[in-house]
Motif scaffolding. Structure first.
Motif, PDB file in Angstrom:
ATOM      1  N   PHE A 131       0.813  -1.231   0.000  1.00 16.51           N
ATOM      2  CA  PHE A 131       0.000   0.000   0.000  1.00 16.51           C
ATOM      3  C   PHE A 131       0.845   1.279   0.000  1.00 16.51           C
ATOM      4  N   PRO A 132       1.924   1.369   0.804  1.00 20.59           N
ATOM      5  CA  PRO A 132       2.711   2.615   0.770  1.00 20.59           C
ATOM      6  C   PRO A 132       3.318   2.901  -0.598  1.00 20.59           C
ATOM      7  N   VAL A 133       3.794   1.867  -1.271  1.00 19.77           N
ATOM      8  CA  VAL A 133       4.367   2.058  -2.603  1.00 19.77           C
ATOM      9  C   VAL A 133       3.260   2.407  -3.595  1.00 19.77           C
ATOM     10  N   ALA A 134       2.097   1.791  -3.429  1.00 24.17           N
ATOM     11  CA  ALA A 134       0.949   2.154  -4.265  1.00 24.17           C
ATOM     12  C   ALA A 134       0.596   3.619  -4.066  1.00 24.17           C
ATOM     13  N   GLY A 135       0.701   4.105  -2.820  1.00 25.62           N
ATOM     14  CA  GLY A 135       0.457   5.514  -2.556  1.00 25.62           C
ATOM     15  C   GLY A 135       1.410   6.405  -3.344  1.00 25.62           C
ATOM     16  N   LEU A 136       2.666   6.004  -3.439  1.00 23.82           N
ATOM     17  CA  LEU A 136       3.640   6.760  -4.231  1.00 23.82           C
ATOM     18  C   LEU A 136       3.249   6.779  -5.708  1.00 23.82           C
ATOM     19  N   VAL A 137       2.835   5.636  -6.216  1.00 24.85           N
ATOM     20  CA  VAL A 137       2.431   5.549  -7.620  1.00 24.85           C
ATOM     21  C   VAL A 137       1.237   6.458  -7.889  1.00 24.85           C
ATOM     22  N   ILE A 138       0.253   6.400  -7.017  1.00 29.93           N
ATOM     23  CA  ILE A 138      -0.969   7.190  -7.199  1.00 29.93           C
ATOM     24  C   ILE A 138      -0.685   8.683  -7.084  1.00 29.93           C
ATOM     25  N   ALA A 139       0.209   9.052  -6.171  1.00 25.59           N
ATOM     26  CA  ALA A 139       0.475  10.477  -5.915  1.00 25.59           C
ATOM     27  C   ALA A 139       1.537  11.059  -6.840  1.00 25.59           C
ATOM     28  N   ALA A 140       2.158  10.243  -7.686  1.00 24.33           N
ATOM     29  CA  ALA A 140       3.282  10.727  -8.510  1.00 24.33           C
ATOM     30  C   ALA A 140       2.858  11.870  -9.441  1.00 24.33           C
ATOM     31  N   LEU A 141       1.789  11.683 -10.203  1.00 22.54           N
ATOM     32  CA  LEU A 141       1.353  12.724 -11.141  1.00 22.54           C
ATOM     33  C   LEU A 141       0.852  13.968 -10.410  1.00 22.54           C
ATOM     34  N   PRO A 142       0.016  13.842  -9.374  1.00 27.02           N
ATOM     35  CA  PRO A 142      -0.359  15.043  -8.623  1.00 27.02           C
ATOM     36  C   PRO A 142       0.836  15.785  -8.033  1.00 27.02           C
ATOM     37  N   ALA A 143       1.850  15.044  -7.570  1.00 28.39           N
ATOM     38  CA  ALA A 143       3.037  15.685  -7.007  1.00 28.39           C
ATOM     39  C   ALA A 143       3.809  16.451  -8.082  1.00 28.39           C
ATOM     40  N   LEU A 144       3.944  15.862  -9.251  1.00 28.88           N
ATOM     41  CA  LEU A 144       4.618  16.555 -10.355  1.00 28.88           C
ATOM     42  C   LEU A 144       3.824  17.780 -10.792  1.00 28.88           C
ATOM     43  N   THR A 145       2.512  17.662 -10.760  1.00 29.70           N
ATOM     44  CA  THR A 145       1.657  18.805 -11.093  1.00 29.70           C
ATOM     45  C   THR A 145       1.871  19.934 -10.096  1.00 29.70           C
ATOM     46  N   LEU A 146       1.917  19.593  -8.828  1.00 29.60           N
ATOM     47  CA  LEU A 146       2.164  20.592  -7.789  1.00 29.60           C
ATOM     48  C   LEU A 146       3.518  21.268  -8.001  1.00 29.60           C
ATOM     49  N   LEU A 147       4.519  20.482  -8.305  1.00 29.47           N
ATOM     50  CA  LEU A 147       5.864  21.030  -8.521  1.00 29.47           C
ATOM     51  C   LEU A 147       5.897  21.992  -9.692  1.00 29.47           C
ATOM     52  N   SER A 148       5.205  21.650 -10.770  1.00 31.99           N
ATOM     53  CA  SER A 148       5.238  22.470 -11.977  1.00 31.99           C
ATOM     54  C   SER A 148       4.426  23.750 -11.849  1.00 31.99           C
ATOM     55  N   LEU A 149       3.411  23.753 -10.974  1.00 31.77           N
ATOM     56  CA  LEU A 149       2.532  24.914 -10.862  1.00 31.77           C
ATOM     57  C   LEU A 149       2.810  25.784  -9.636  1.00 31.77           C
ATOM     58  N   ALA A 150       3.602  25.287  -8.695  1.00 33.02           N
ATOM     59  CA  ALA A 150       3.765  25.964  -7.412  1.00 33.02           C
ATOM     60  C   ALA A 150       4.472  27.302  -7.512  1.00 33.02           C
ATOM     61  N   SER A 151       5.182  27.551  -8.603  1.00 35.28           N
ATOM     62  CA  SER A 151       5.867  28.837  -8.747  1.00 35.28           C
ATOM     63  C   SER A 151       4.870  29.979  -8.977  1.00 35.28           C
ATOM     64  N   GLY A 152       3.633  29.636  -9.340  1.00 32.38           N
ATOM     65  CA  GLY A 152       2.580  30.635  -9.486  1.00 32.38           C
ATOM     66  C   GLY A 152       1.846  30.809  -8.171  1.00 32.38           C
ATOM     67  N   ASP A 153       0.545  30.647  -8.192  1.00 38.34           N
ATOM     68  CA  ASP A 153      -0.249  30.729  -6.968  1.00 38.34           C
ATOM     69  C   ASP A 153      -0.176  29.383  -6.251  1.00 38.34           C
ATOM     70  N   ALA A 154       0.439  29.363  -5.076  1.00 44.42           N
ATOM     71  CA  ALA A 154       0.697  28.109  -4.368  1.00 44.42           C
ATOM     72  C   ALA A 154      -0.596  27.423  -3.936  1.00 44.42           C
ATOM     73  N   LEU A 155      -1.572  28.197  -3.479  1.00 41.96           N
ATOM     74  CA  LEU A 155      -2.830  27.594  -3.029  1.00 41.96           C
ATOM     75  C   LEU A 155      -3.584  26.978  -4.196  1.00 41.96           C
ATOM     76  N   LEU A 156      -3.619  27.663  -5.320  1.00 42.39           N
ATOM     77  CA  LEU A 156      -4.287  27.111  -6.493  1.00 42.39           C
ATOM     78  C   LEU A 156      -3.590  25.838  -6.956  1.00 42.39           C
ATOM     79  N   ALA A 157      -2.270  25.841  -6.944  1.00 42.85           N
ATOM     80  CA  ALA A 157      -1.508  24.651  -7.338  1.00 42.85           C
ATOM     81  C   ALA A 157      -1.822  23.482  -6.414  1.00 42.85           C
ATOM     82  N   ALA A 158      -1.928  23.758  -5.111  1.00 43.58           N
ATOM     83  CA  ALA A 158      -2.227  22.706  -4.148  1.00 43.58           C
ATOM     84  C   ALA A 158      -3.621  22.129  -4.377  1.00 43.58           C
ATOM     85  N   LEU A 159      -4.587  22.992  -4.641  1.00 44.55           N
ATOM     86  CA  LEU A 159      -5.946  22.522  -4.886  1.00 44.55           C
ATOM     87  C   LEU A 159      -6.035  21.694  -6.166  1.00 44.55           C
ATOM     88  N   ILE A 160      -5.317  22.118  -7.208  1.00 38.56           N
ATOM     89  CA  ILE A 160      -5.313  21.349  -8.462  1.00 38.56           C
ATOM     90  C   ILE A 160      -4.690  19.977  -8.223  1.00 38.56           C
TER      91      ILE A 160
END
Length: 262
Positions: free
Chosen positions: A46-75
């Protein structure tokens, strides 16, 4: 940990089944062909599955966080919720309704089985998304990479402690989804907790240091432990909803702690 280290091919199969159980991500049919549907052993992944599931959202957060941080977090959280089919959020809402509005054990379980969401569930979801988004935004303003690593670590740890909740309590219903999936093996629980802890240390210690990382892990564990005690007292056992709620509580606790100590 008890027992031997897992065979690599068996662990990959368990990981695939875990991803299929915890998300809507496509998993090849060969991992389920001839399988009896039990995930008593597969929960160790399950923990490794959590990493797999969260990988794309985490990359999305990284790519958008330089703008509005709260909006990036919500996305990022919206994407994560879509990938899981709101599995854990649904559990949180149903559990909040049941524990908040139930007169006794049977009434609480009946409420939790109802597909409708009440006021307690709505408020719980608002706080879940609000607290996680605020925490991720605070971390992103500090350093976008730190927020990304925190999201990944929390995804792994929260899915490890939900196995502990599941394994600690007996089923509250004999015919529930969690009961049908099988009670996690003790060795699988131990390995899941070990993997979750190691993942968090590897991801967070270089960015935040050991004391802050350990504090976040302790708070997440305490949140899961406290909730498990409450569920034992109120319901006498776990349900699929309380397992999902455990994931939410521990993820919120871990992210909020990290945001407060940066």
């Amino acid at each position: 940990m008890e027992g031997q280290l897992p065979n690599a091919s068996e662990f990959v199969a368990d990981l695939a089944r875990s991803v299929g159980f915890l998300s809507r991500l496509p998993v090849p049919d060969r991992f389920f062909r001839g399988h009896d549907g039990s995930i008593s052993r597969a929960v160790r992944a399950f923990p490794v599955a959590g990493l797999v599931i969260a990988a794309l959202p985490a990359l999305t957060l990284l790519s958008l966080a330089s703008g509005d941080a709260l909006l990036a977090a919500l996305i990022a959280l919206a994407l994560l919720t879509l990938m899981t089919g709101a599995l854990h959020e649904d559990g949180l809402a149903d559990t909040a309704d049941g524990l908040g509005g139930g007169r006794d054990r049977e009434h609480a379980l009946a409420i939790m089985k109802d597909s409708r969401t009440g006021a307690y569930g709505v408020v719980a979801l608002i706080f879940s998304f609000g607290l996680r988004a605020a925490a991720l935004a605070a971390l992103a303003r500090h350093e976008p990479a730190t927020a990304t690593l925190a999201l990944l670590a929390a995804a792994a740890v929260s899915r490890a402690v939900m196995v502990a909740h599941w394994q600690t309590l007996p089923p509250a219903r004999e015919n529930g989804v969690a009961a049908g999936a099988g009670l996690p093996e003790e060795s699988a629980r131990n390995l899941a907790l070990f993997i979750g802890g190691v993942v968090a240390l590897l991801l967070l210690v270089p960015a935040l240091g050991l004391p802050k990382t350990l504090l976040a892990l302790i708070v997440a564990a305490l949140a899961a432990f406290g909730f498990t005690r409450l569920v034992r007292r109120k319901l006498g056992g776990h349900t699929g909803d309380t397992i999902g709620a455990t994931q939410q509580f521990s993820e919120i606790a871990m992210l909020a702690t990290l945001a407060l100590v940066i």
